[in-house]
Design an enzyme around this catalytic site. Structure first.
Site, mmCIF file in Angstrom:
data_model
loop_
_atom_site.group_PDB
_atom_site.id
_atom_site.type_symbol
_atom_site.label_atom_id
_atom_site.label_comp_id
_atom_site.label_asym_id
_atom_site.label_seq_id
_atom_site.Cartn_x
_atom_site.Cartn_y
_atom_site.Cartn_z
ATOM 1 N N ARG A 12 0.648 -1.573 -0.307
ATOM 2 C CA ARG A 12 0.216 -0.191 0.109
ATOM 3 C C ARG A 12 0.737 1.390 0.336
ATOM 4 O O ARG A 12 1.987 1.014 0.071
ATOM 5 C CB ARG A 12 -1.221 -0.181 1.165
ATOM 6 N N GLY A 13 0.219 2.527 -0.340
ATOM 7 C CA GLY A 13 0.878 3.313 -0.061
ATOM 8 C C GLY A 13 1.733 3.242 -1.154
ATOM 9 O O GLY A 13 2.448 3.938 -2.027
ATOM 10 N N ILE A 14 3.293 4.629 -0.441
ATOM 11 C CA ILE A 14 4.166 4.687 -0.759
ATOM 12 C C ILE A 14 5.210 3.401 -1.996
ATOM 13 O O ILE A 14 5.786 3.439 -2.730
ATOM 14 C CB ILE A 14 5.455 5.744 -0.074
ATOM 15 N N ARG A 34 3.090 -7.206 6.006
ATOM 16 C CA ARG A 34 2.717 -7.966 7.147
ATOM 17 C C ARG A 34 1.188 -8.277 8.365
ATOM 18 O O ARG A 34 0.861 -9.280 8.325
ATOM 19 C CB ARG A 34 2.857 -6.857 8.285
ATOM 20 N N ASP A 53 6.090 -9.877 8.521
ATOM 21 C CA ASP A 53 6.603 -9.338 9.401
ATOM 22 C C ASP A 53 8.453 -8.939 10.156
ATOM 23 O O ASP A 53 9.088 -9.882 10.326
ATOM 24 C CB ASP A 53 6.151 -9.953 11.004
ATOM 25 N N TYR A 145 9.397 7.886 15.683
ATOM 26 C CA TYR A 145 9.959 7.611 14.513
ATOM 27 C C TYR A 145 10.544 9.194 13.485
ATOM 28 O O TYR A 145 11.054 8.161 13.281
ATOM 29 C CB TYR A 145 7.807 8.573 14.116
ATOM 30 N N LYS A 149 13.769 7.609 11.708
ATOM 31 C CA LYS A 149 14.019 7.013 10.474
ATOM 32 C C LYS A 149 15.409 8.387 10.294
ATOM 33 O O LYS A 149 15.909 8.541 9.309
ATOM 34 C CB LYS A 149 12.981 8.413 9.810
#
Length: 239
Positions: A12-14, A34, A53, A145, A149
């Site tokens: 999904r997403g990016i 996952r 996972d 987060y 990152k």
């Protein structure tokens, strides 16, 4: 020339946009996911979806074995899988801090280490880590987060120095605010507030991040390693 590609968190997403772009370019793409079911469009494009996972070393090993059996050794790794558990510092639990670091940083270490085996034997490879503008700027309520990152930058540059002599590059892409299901859940006020800080005055499209990744794994980027490339509309400039 077709390459064996693995995109973690590619359902999904990016991650999905990256998988789509590389598959459309002719690569043999595998994605990890996952939970839930991967979108049908991945199988329609001939992609291999592997449940994994990345916080579990045994699942990582098993995922690589599945990918290698189907597509051969991984030549291009895009480490995109990540989670967020936002909370203000004084309210953040040790569990939430550790969980984000274990997925976003230690999970990335696991998948990069495993991919490096085959890349070292082949004396070539491309590794791209998906970080975030938050890792460069910081963000209130996201200390876990942001820490995870930001750590990817030091990790990638160390890997770039360690593996560069074997023809392996390792770079970081740092997206800003991207139009995904997650950001669409924000309130209109919060979305307006975010956009007001972005010089280009809009969210990124996932395809714009995918295009940058596609460049970094191409032959055109053979002499780029240890770089941090922002795709953030200017939000994080100067960091």
């Amino acid at each position: 020339m077709s390459h064996s590609v693995l995109v973690t968190g590619g359902n999904r997403g990016i991650g999905l946009s990256i998988a789509r772009a590389l598959a459309d370019g002719g690569d043999k793409v595998a994605v990890t996911y996952r939970s839930g079911e991967p979108p049908a469009e991945l199988t329609e494009r001939g992609c291999l979806a592997v449940k994994c996972d990345i916080t579990d070393p045994e699942q990582v090993e098993q995922a690589y074995k599945e990918v290698e059996a189907a597509h051969g050794p991984v030549q291009v790794l895009v480490a995109n899988a990540g989670i967020a558990r936002d909370q203000l510092l004084l309210r953040m639990s040790e569990e939430d801090f550790a969980a984000v670091l274990d997925t976003n940083l230690t999970g990335t270490f696991r998948v990069v280490k495993r991919a490096a085996r085959g890349m070292l034997r082949a004396r070539s490879g491309r590794i791209v880590l998906i970080s975030s503008v938050v890792g460069l700027l910081g963000s209130a309520g996201q200390s876990n987060y942001a820490a995870s990152k930001a750590a990817l930058v030091g990790f990638a540059r160390s890997v770039a120095r360690e593996l560069g002599s074997r023809g392996i590059t390792c770079n970081v892409v740092a997206p800003g605010f991207v139009e995904t299901d997650m950001t669409r859940e924000l309130t209109e006020n919060r979305r307006t507030e975010i956009v007001s800080q972005v010089p280009l005055g809009r969210y990124a499209q996932p395809e714009e991040v995918a295009a940058t990744v596609r460049f970094l794994v191409s032959e055109d980027a053979a002499y780029i390693t240890g770089a941090v490339i922002p795709v953030d509309g200017g939000l994080g400039m100067g960091h």
